[in-house]
Enzyme design. Structure first.
Site, PDB file in Angstrom:
ATOM      1  N   HIS A   1      42.081  41.227  42.985  1.00 48.48           N
ATOM      2  CA  HIS A   1      42.565  40.728  44.273  1.00 48.48           C
ATOM      3  C   HIS A   1      43.881  41.365  44.714  1.00 48.48           C
ATOM      4  CE1 HIS A   1      44.630  38.620  41.128  1.00 48.48           C
ATOM      5  NE2 HIS A   1      45.517  38.197  42.006  1.00 48.48           N
ATOM      6  N   ASP A   2      44.478  42.187  43.866  1.00 52.02           N
ATOM      7  CA  ASP A   2      45.742  42.857  44.217  1.00 52.02           C
ATOM      8  C   ASP A   2      45.550  44.334  44.552  1.00 52.02           C
ATOM      9  OD1 ASP A   2      47.188  40.530  43.595  1.00 52.02           O
ATOM     10  OD2 ASP A   2      47.558  41.175  41.529  1.00 52.02           O
TER      11      ASP A   2
ATOM     12  N   ASP B   1      35.551  27.837  48.768  1.00 53.35           N
ATOM     13  CA  ASP B   1      35.813  26.617  48.006  1.00 53.35           C
ATOM     14  C   ASP B   1      34.921  26.546  46.764  1.00 53.35           C
ATOM     15  OD1 ASP B   1      33.338  25.912  49.193  1.00 53.35           O
ATOM     16  OD2 ASP B   1      34.392  25.087  50.931  1.00 53.35           O
TER      17      ASP B   1
ATOM     18  N   ASP C   1      48.645  35.405  34.176  1.00 51.00           N
ATOM     19  CA  ASP C   1      49.344  36.125  35.237  1.00 51.00           C
ATOM     20  C   ASP C   1      50.709  36.629  34.763  1.00 51.00           C
ATOM     21  OD1 ASP C   1      49.224  36.575  38.251  1.00 51.00           O
ATOM     22  OD2 ASP C   1      51.145  35.547  38.084  1.00 51.00           O
TER      23      ASP C   1
ATOM     24  N   GLU D   1      47.861  39.674  31.829  1.00 50.37           N
ATOM     25  CA  GLU D   1      48.163  40.673  32.872  1.00 50.37           C
ATOM     26  C   GLU D   1      49.563  41.214  32.604  1.00 50.37           C
ATOM     27  OE1 GLU D   1      48.539  41.218  37.698  1.00 50.37           O
ATOM     28  OE2 GLU D   1      49.579  39.630  36.631  1.00 50.37           O
TER      29      GLU D   1
ATOM     30  N   ASP E   1      42.841  31.052  35.641  1.00 53.23           N
ATOM     31  CA  ASP E   1      44.054  31.833  35.816  1.00 53.23           C
ATOM     32  C   ASP E   1      45.220  30.954  35.362  1.00 53.23           C
ATOM     33  OD1 ASP E   1      45.816  33.876  36.966  1.00 53.23           O
ATOM     34  OD2 ASP E   1      44.086  34.355  38.225  1.00 53.23           O
TER      35      ASP E   1
ATOM     36  N   ASP F   1      32.314  29.819  51.511  1.00 55.99           N
ATOM     37  CA  ASP F   1      32.819  28.586  52.117  1.00 55.99           C
ATOM     38  C   ASP F   1      31.657  27.633  52.361  1.00 55.99           C
ATOM     39  OD1 ASP F   1      34.027  26.629  53.622  1.00 55.99           O
ATOM     40  OD2 ASP F   1      34.077  27.833  55.462  1.00 55.99           O
TER      41      ASP F   1
ATOM     42  N   ASP G   1      35.165  25.389  56.852  1.00 57.64           N
ATOM     43  CA  ASP G   1      36.543  25.413  57.362  1.00 57.64           C
ATOM     44  C   ASP G   1      37.154  26.825  57.327  1.00 57.64           C
ATOM     45  OD1 ASP G   1      36.964  25.794  54.689  1.00 57.64           O
ATOM     46  OD2 ASP G   1      38.369  24.129  54.426  1.00 57.64           O
TER      47      ASP G   1
HETATM   48  O1  TEU Z   1      50.292  40.149  40.098  1.00 55.57           O
HETATM   49  C1  TEU Z   1      51.304  40.770  39.370  1.00 55.57           C
HETATM   50  C2  TEU Z   1      51.772  42.006  39.873  1.00 55.57           C
HETATM   51  O2  TEU Z   1      52.219  42.849  39.146  1.00 55.57           O
HETATM   52  C3  TEU Z   1      51.740  42.174  41.331  1.00 55.57           C
HETATM   53  O3  TEU Z   1      53.057  42.281  41.763  1.00 55.57           O
HETATM   54  C4  TEU Z   1      50.999  43.341  41.669  1.00 55.57           C
HETATM   55  O4  TEU Z   1      51.577  44.465  41.088  1.00 55.57           O
HETATM   56  C5  TEU Z   1      51.026  43.508  43.137  1.00 55.57           C
HETATM   57  O5  TEU Z   1      50.306  42.436  43.656  1.00 55.57           O
HETATM   58  C6  TEU Z   1      50.402  44.772  43.511  1.00 55.57           C
HETATM   59  O6  TEU Z   1      50.456  44.869  44.867  1.00 55.57           O
HETATM   60  C7  TEU Z   1      50.035  38.830  39.793  1.00 55.57           C
HETATM   61  C8  TEU Z   1      48.918  38.317  40.662  1.00 55.57           C
HETATM   62  O7  TEU Z   1      47.752  39.005  40.327  1.00 55.57           O
HETATM   63  C9  TEU Z   1      49.313  38.454  42.082  1.00 55.57           C
HETATM   64  O8  TEU Z   1      48.281  38.106  42.967  1.00 55.57           O
HETATM   65  C10 TEU Z   1      50.503  37.566  42.304  1.00 55.57           C
HETATM   66  O9  TEU Z   1      50.987  37.744  43.616  1.00 55.57           O
HETATM   67  C11 TEU Z   1      51.632  37.856  41.319  1.00 55.57           C
HETATM   68  O10 TEU Z   1      51.178  38.007  39.984  1.00 55.57           O
HETATM   69  C12 TEU Z   1      52.609  36.707  41.295  1.00 55.57           C
HETATM   70  O11 TEU Z   1      52.007  35.599  40.714  1.00 55.57           O
END
Ligand code: TEU
Length: 611
Positions: A387-388, A80, A257, A315, A149, A72, A76
């Site tokens: 990030h997931d 960013d 995505d 993905e 993305d 950041d 804030d």
């Molecule tokens: O994620 C796709 C996806 O399959 C997710 O549902 C994933 O399995 C889940 O986050 C696991 O906990 C993509 C993105 O990477 C995710 O951040 C988004 O929320 C999602 O698509 C919708 O755009």
């Protein structure tokens, strides 16, 4: 068999080029070391750099930036674009070739930017288009490419396309989304009137009633993420034209995505019931009937006419290896590579939140199966984290006693497979899951919806639900990047949007930067090895002792030589036998400060041998 190998220098977090040219004198402790005094490793096996005519992304390593949690610059509390610009050196020093930027587009941030309201602008919370142009320029100046993305299975419900689409049944964009009438004989908006039984990936029904239009729209993710109707050629052309606009602006490709959800089974039939109480639509939306056709169309319309070579990664939750090979076929595939999910779904019993134990053998069989399935026609992407996903060292490693060893062992195993490795911000430091006290600390819509549903509608005890939330929540990956031991980990001078992991006091980039034993140094060495040794890029893959329960060992071979990995994925020492082909090989990288015993791997010890 004696597990003898030759040591190619101080191998802890070693700089590979250095290791490969250093004289190796002090290896007498290995009884059968055959290394000649004064001969360098380079003389023994000159690594051949990857071929120039191969696509660049085959020898590349991608670094994923999740902008809101990276850095950041304006205080804030939200990461960013200027924060990224300020920290480009970190990514360049790591040796990565590409940055994948999670969404920075205009968005109401219902799903942290995966709900886009304008594909061709930057959200003010991240900066401006001019900042993005500057990021591209500065990244390119350092030899770093930037991949955006691309989120086009759905838009935000605040996107102008959807606002128009929902206004009436006969406007110009009326057929841009998936609209359906209530079930015959029901009243729209009442429970049970939904067009089918599909559940959303983020809990609840996948249908939302629109009073303006008097119809339901489909949203596989949140109700603020309506699915586009890709059957409509105007939608496809609008997406392709937006992609061309970004390429013209200088981006180097796209991470797409949930791109394998764009083609739904016609008629949207009822789905098999799921423990959540809704139908599981996976089999009806994943890799649907027109997916390949539309990906080919995208390749033709967006990429084929351009000079240059772009990175495209789709993905694809639920994709099979057989289909992934077709999508990534080196001659006919529409994509360079896909993200498959098998190895990160091993700890899920059907549903992400139903956690089940995973063994090293499960992981090995899964990843090795994909290596075999892609063969030399398809191409893998290699990832532990994004990030997931929860942090890998907490998930498949040991983030306590063997934190450093397990973080580096898992990295070694992954990076030596055939494919393109992805490093998610903080993974290169061994960042861990976060010990949040309660649900109030979490921000992720998937987590919050699940908690409300599990504790509320389904009546599970809150403590049990919190146990699984702590293991699996996406916020484990999203806590701010740990730059230093300064307040808020040096991420922000303000109040961070998500609390910092308390272990930032010792686990941070500053503490690791000049430490040759650090997780960071190990990642640098792994990336360098890929850049310098064509065997790591091109080698065929074969498991060694495939049924061993805790030894993850494999070889990569080409006519230029052999690279073998031996990793102990357990907390106990492991006596091993080297494959005969590796006896006498040089140790080019390990993850302990000394060479140890030649036939024993210490807890989470990993060796890379070259011959
Ligand atoms: O994620 C796709 C996806 O399959 C997710 O549902 C994933 O399995 C889940 O986050 C696991 O906990 C993509 C993105 O990477 C995710 O951040 C988004 O929320 C999602 O698509 C919708 O755009």
């Amino acid at each position: 068999m004696t597990s003898t190998f030759r040591l190619a220098g101080d191998h802890v977090g070693a700089d590979v080029r250095w290791a490969s040219t250093r004289r190796c004198r002090d290896h007498a402790r290995f009884g059968r070391v055959s290394y000649r005094e004064g001969v360098t490793l380079a003389d023994a096996h000159v690594p051949t750099p990857p071929a120039d005519d191969a696509p660049w992304w085959r020898s590349a390593v991608v670094y994923q930036v999740y902008p809101r949690s990276f850095a950041d610059a304006d205080g804030d509390g939200m990461g960013d674009l200027r924060g990224i610009i300020d920290h480009l050196d970190h990514i360049a020093d790591l040796g990565a070739d590409v940055i994948w930027l999670s969404p920075v587009y205009r968005s109401p941030q219902d799903d942290n930017g995966y709900d886009i309201s304008d594909y061709q602008d930057v959200d003010p919370m991240f900066g401006t288009l001019a900042d993005l142009d500057e990021l591209l320029e500065r990244a390119h100046a350092r030899g770093l490419r930037v991949v955006m993305d691309l989120v086009v299975n759905h838009t935000s419900d605040e996107h102008a396309w959807f606002v128009e689409s929902k206004a009436s049944r006969d406007n110009a964009k009326a057929d841009w989304y998936i609209w359906r009438d209530p079930k015959p004989g029901t009243v729209g908006g009442q429970p049970g009137a939904e067009p089918n039984n599909w559940g959303s990936a983020f809990s609840g029904s996948a249908w939302e009633w629109s009073p303006e239009r008097g119809q339901y729209f489909l949203h596989i993710f949140s109700r603020k993420q309506p699915d586009l109707d890709w059957e409509n050629p105007e939608v496809r052309e609008a997406v392709f034209s937006m992609m061309r606009w970004w390429l013209d602006r200088g981006v180097d490709g796209f991470r797409m995505d949930v791109i394998n959800l764009i083609s739904k089974v016609p008629g949207l039939p009822e789905a098999p019931m799921h423990p959540s109480g809704y139908g599981d639509c996976t089999s009806l939306v994943v890799c649907g009937p027109r997916l390949l056709e539309w990906l080919q169309e995208m390749k033709r319309e967006v990429f084929d006419a351009r000079p240059g070579s772009y990175l495209t990664v789709g993905e694809m939750p639920g994709v099979t290896a057989e289909l992934a090979r077709i999508y990534t076929d080196r001659d006919t595939g529409p994509l360079n590579m896909v993200f498959q999910f098998e190895h990160v779904d091993l700890d899920a019993d059907g549903l992400k939140w139903l956690v089940k134990p995973v063994t090293p053998l499960d992981i090995k069989r899964s990843l090795a199966g994909w290596q075999d399935a892609m063969g030399d026609r398809g191409w893998n992407s290699l990832y532990w984290c994004n990030h997931d996903q929860p942090r890998i060292v907490s998930r498949y490693g040991n983030d306590g006693e063997f934190w450093r060893e397990s973080a580096t062992a898992l990295a070694t195993v992954l990076h030596l497979h055939r494919g393109t490795p992805y490093v998610y911000q903080g993974e290169e430091l061994g960042m861990t899951n976060v010990p949040f006290a309660g649900i109030d600390d979490y921000r992720d819509i998937e987590t919050l919806n699940f908690y409300a549903e599990a504790v509320g509608r389904l009546g599970f005890p809150a403590d049990d639900v919190m146990t699984v939330v702590r293991q699996k929540s996406r916020d484990n990956a999203r806590t701010p990047m740990q730059w230093s031991a300064a307040p808020n980990a040096g991420f922000t001078t303000g109040e961070p949007w998500l609390p910092v992991n308390p272990n930032a006091s010792w686990l941070n980039a500053e503490a690791q930067r000049d430490d040759p034993r650090s997780v960071l140094a190990h990642y640098r060495a792994l990336i360098r090895l890929r850049h310098e040794d064509s065997v790591v890029v091109d080698g065929d893959f074969s498991l060694i002792q495939p049924d061993h329960p805790t030894l993850y060992a494999f070889a990569r071979t080409t006519s230029a030589g052999r690279v073998a990995v031996y990793a102990n994925l357990s907390d106990d020492p492991l006596d091993i036998d080297l494959d005969p082909a590796d006896v006498g090989a040089a140790l080019v990288l390990g993850n302990y400060p000394d060479a140890g015993a030649p036939d024993t791997l210490r807890p989470w010890e990993a060796w890379i041998l070259r011959s």
